[in-house]
Scaffold this motif. Structure first.
Motif, PDB file in Angstrom:
ATOM      1  N   GLU A  43     -13.043   3.309  -8.181  1.00 14.31           N
ATOM      2  CA  GLU A  43     -13.304   1.942  -7.740  1.00 14.31           C
ATOM      3  C   GLU A  43     -13.838   1.110  -8.906  1.00 14.31           C
ATOM      4  OE1 GLU A  43     -12.740   0.514  -4.719  1.00 14.31           O
ATOM      5  OE2 GLU A  43     -11.727   2.392  -4.180  1.00 14.31           O
TER       6      GLU A  43
ATOM      7  N   TYR B  45      -4.872   7.822  -2.870  1.00 12.19           N
ATOM      8  CA  TYR B  45      -5.990   7.012  -3.360  1.00 12.19           C
ATOM      9  C   TYR B  45      -7.286   7.801  -3.515  1.00 12.19           C
ATOM     10  CZ  TYR B  45      -3.042   2.974  -2.199  1.00 12.19           C
ATOM     11  OH  TYR B  45      -2.030   2.056  -2.137  1.00 12.19           O
ATOM     12  N   ASP B  46      -7.284   9.074  -3.142  1.00 12.80           N
ATOM     13  CA  ASP B  46      -8.537   9.825  -3.094  1.00 12.80           C
ATOM     14  C   ASP B  46      -9.293   9.827  -4.416  1.00 12.80           C
ATOM     15  OD1 ASP B  46      -7.821  10.338  -0.531  1.00 12.80           O
ATOM     16  OD2 ASP B  46      -7.695  12.522  -0.719  1.00 12.80           O
TER      17      ASP B  46
ATOM     18  N   GLU C  86      -5.620  -1.859  -8.474  1.00 10.68           N
ATOM     19  CA  GLU C  86      -4.843  -1.102  -7.502  1.00 10.68           C
ATOM     20  C   GLU C  86      -3.714  -0.318  -8.181  1.00 10.68           C
ATOM     21  OE1 GLU C  86      -5.032  -0.419  -4.371  1.00 10.68           O
ATOM     22  OE2 GLU C  86      -6.773  -1.649  -3.886  1.00 10.68           O
TER      23      GLU C  86
ATOM     24  N   ASN D 216      -5.593  -6.895  -7.507  1.00  8.50           N
ATOM     25  CA  ASN D 216      -4.542  -5.892  -7.340  1.00  8.50           C
ATOM     26  C   ASN D 216      -3.892  -5.532  -8.671  1.00  8.50           C
ATOM     27  OD1 ASN D 216      -4.849  -5.626  -4.545  1.00  8.50           O
ATOM     28  ND2 ASN D 216      -3.596  -7.438  -4.162  1.00  8.50           N
TER      29      ASN D 216
ATOM     30  N   ALA E  81      -8.739   7.709  -6.990  1.00  3.99           N
ATOM     31  CA  ALA E  81      -8.700   6.413  -7.684  1.00  3.99           C
ATOM     32  C   ALA E  81     -10.110   5.853  -7.834  1.00  3.99           C
ATOM     33  CB  ALA E  81      -7.822   5.438  -6.916  1.00  3.99           C
TER      34      ALA E  81
ATOM     35  N   ALA F  47       0.825  -1.202   0.000  1.00  2.00           N
ATOM     36  CA  ALA F  47       0.000   0.000   0.000  1.00  2.00           C
ATOM     37  C   ALA F  47       0.862   1.256   0.000  1.00  2.00           C
ATOM     38  CB  ALA F  47      -0.924   0.007   1.219  1.00  2.00           C
TER      39      ALA F  47
ATOM     40  N   ASN G 162      -1.218  -5.623  -0.225  1.00  2.00           N
ATOM     41  CA  ASN G 162      -1.693  -4.352  -0.764  1.00  2.00           C
ATOM     42  C   ASN G 162      -2.705  -3.719   0.182  1.00  2.00           C
ATOM     43  OD1 ASN G 162      -2.265  -2.238  -2.894  1.00  2.00           O
ATOM     44  ND2 ASN G 162      -0.936  -3.641  -4.012  1.00  2.00           N
ATOM     45  N   ARG G 163      -3.663  -2.930  -0.353  1.00  2.00           N
ATOM     46  CA  ARG G 163      -4.589  -2.201   0.531  1.00  2.00           C
ATOM     47  C   ARG G 163      -5.655  -3.095   1.148  1.00  2.00           C
ATOM     48  NH1 ARG G 163      -7.797   2.677  -1.787  1.00  2.00           N
ATOM     49  NH2 ARG G 163      -7.765   1.467  -3.720  1.00  2.00           N
TER      50      ARG G 163
ATOM     51  N   GLN H  54      -6.918   8.875 -11.446  1.00  2.00           N
ATOM     52  CA  GLN H  54      -5.633   9.462 -11.075  1.00  2.00           C
ATOM     53  C   GLN H  54      -4.951  10.037 -12.311  1.00  2.00           C
ATOM     54  OE1 GLN H  54      -3.984   5.790  -9.326  1.00  2.00           O
ATOM     55  NE2 GLN H  54      -3.897   6.863  -7.372  1.00  2.00           N
TER      56      GLN H  54
END
Length: 452
Positions: free
Chosen positions: A250, A245-246, A294, A290, A248, A238, A281-282, A330
């Motif tokens: 989903e 990640y704000d 991710e 991932n 990113a 992560a 990862n997260r 992103q």
């Protein structure tokens, strides 16, 4: 399509004979070797196959080869076929079993630089329309072929071509046949690529290297840069940068449904990499989740001191190269800014940060009607159920389709997963190549049958 398919099978040897000169022609964009000659050769091949073609110049001198076919009906959809005729350097010749520029056939595969990446794959689409038109009175789609001469360099001049000739290149859907099909041998559709933000970090401390006896007092550039790097990412994967990640996006419900259908064996993945676990990862250690959904922070290279010289020194300069692979939402510019702010916040504002490469991400939604159309096309041409990846982990300039042309796109490979693209003994499986020609012909038929 039975007649068309039979014709394609019957002309297998001729297709391969016509492909060989294209593979034989060097076209290494990195060294500017043979590019113009290959562009002219490709233009002649396309025109011989009935595609009116022009060479469009770029600032690098590597032409973009563009051909057009007009539909014989009104209000027909438009298909854009993208590929690239440049290749990677051949690398150490001793690793090749035969001359990389003297193509040979062994065990049903054509070996040579560019056979799979990407000359054989784009050539399949050239032959596809030729075969299709032999058994149909006319075309029910408009087609524009765009073949890039510097894709292996990141296509630095393609944006200007797309902007200048936007009206010419505007299409309902774009298809690129590159990379490889799934390792299982099933045909594959890839609907997205990650973006990339590649940065160089340079840390300088003392004026010049010092004997390591002074390491108790002299600030070491290598240790300082390592300290800075340790703040960027957890060991388990992560990323620790504030707000990374704000934005990113989903995965959608359809993306997650497609994930569950993908063939995957966790043990096989562990064995392939020679490890006993994968990073958490997260959220989890699910490889495909991932891999696709991710964003990443990868330390690709770290350099400090002279490994061939004296080892007992406190170094004055250390350099690290990091590449972030970015998911939709992103942007390279924003991630660069966040990284600079993060280093400043943690007391590493003296470290220089330079972005040396960037590409936006790009994705076609699973819900696009062209996805279902392509799935049916592959079932017909390959007699197998296709594998659909909502997004893959690599980066490519496909934002040109989604952002500049506002055109949905799909990657539909023809080469096998073990084609050795960019490596020695690059090859094209000829059975897959023929299925690729059938795919191109069925694509014309099925796209033309869609209601706009």
């Amino acid at each position: 399509m039975k007649e068309t398919y039979r014709y394609i099978e019957e002309n297998r040897e001729r297709y391969v004979e016509e492909l060989i000169p294209l593979v034989r022609q060097k076209s290494v964009s990195m060294t500017h070797t043979g590019i113009k000659e290959c562009a002219e050769l490709l233009k002649n091949i396309m025109e011989k196959a009935g595609i009116p073609t022009k060479l469009y110049p770029t600032a690098s001198g590597h032409p973009v080869v563009i051909g057009q076919l007009k539909a014989d009906v009104e209000n027909a959809p438009k298909l854009l076929i993208y590929g690239h005729y440049d290749v990677m350097p051949e690398g150490p010749l001793e690793l090749w079993d035969s001359d990389p520029y003297e193509p040979v056939i062994r065990d049903g595969r054509l070996y040579g630089r560019g056979a799979g990446d990407n000359k054989g794959q784009l050539f399949a689409h050239i032959k596809a329309q030729e075969a299709y038109r032999k058994f149909h009175d006319g075309l029910s789609v408009n087609i524009v072929y765009v073949f890039d001469g510097e894709e292996e360099q990141g296509s630095p001049n393609l944006l200007s071509v797309f902007e200048q000739y936007k009206e010419l290149l505007q299409a309902d859907v774009a298809v690129c046949s590159d990379a490889g099909i799934h390792a299982s041998g099933r045909p594959t559709i890839q609907l997205g690529v990650k973006g990339i933000c590649a940065i160089k970090l340079t840390c300088r401390t003392i004026k010049k290297p010092q004997h390591s006896q002074y390491a108790s007092a002299a600030p070491s550039a290598s240790w300082r840069l390592l300290d800075a790097l340790s703040t960027l990412k957890k060991a388990e994967g992560a990323v620790l940068i504030d707000h990374f990640y704000d934005s990113a996006m989903e995965p959608s419900k359809e993306d997650l449904e497609a994930l569950e259908k993908l063939p995957y064996d966790h043990k096989d993945q562990l064995d392939a990499w020679g490890v006993d676990r994968l990073l958490m990862n997260r959220k989890n250690d699910r490889y495909l989740y991932n891999y696709m959904f991710e964003p990443t922070c990868n330390l690709g290279c770290f350099s400090a001191g002279d490994v061939n010289g004296s080892k007992n020194v406190t170094v004055d300069e250390a350099v690290a190269y990091i590449d972030f692979r970015l998911v939709p939402g992103q942007t390279p510019e924003h991630i660069y800014e966040l990284t600079v702010k993060h280093l400043e916040k943690h007391g590493f504002g003296d470290i220089e940060v330079e972005m040396y490469a960037k590409l936006p991400s790009s994705k076609t939604p699973m819900t696009s009607p062209y996805v279902a159309m392509m799935e049916q096309t592959l079932r017909e041409a390959w007699d197998a159920e296709p594998v659909v990846f909502p997004i893959i982990g690599c980066s490519a300039p496909f934002y040109l389709f989604s952002d500049v042309l506002e055109t949905p796109w799909m990657m539909v490979p023809i080469a096998t997963a073990d084609q050795n693209d960019h490596g020695a003994n690059e090859n094209l499986d000829l059975t897959c190549f023929i299925k690729g020609v059938k795919t191109g012909a069925s694509l014309i038929e099925n796209l033309g049958g869609m209601k706009r």
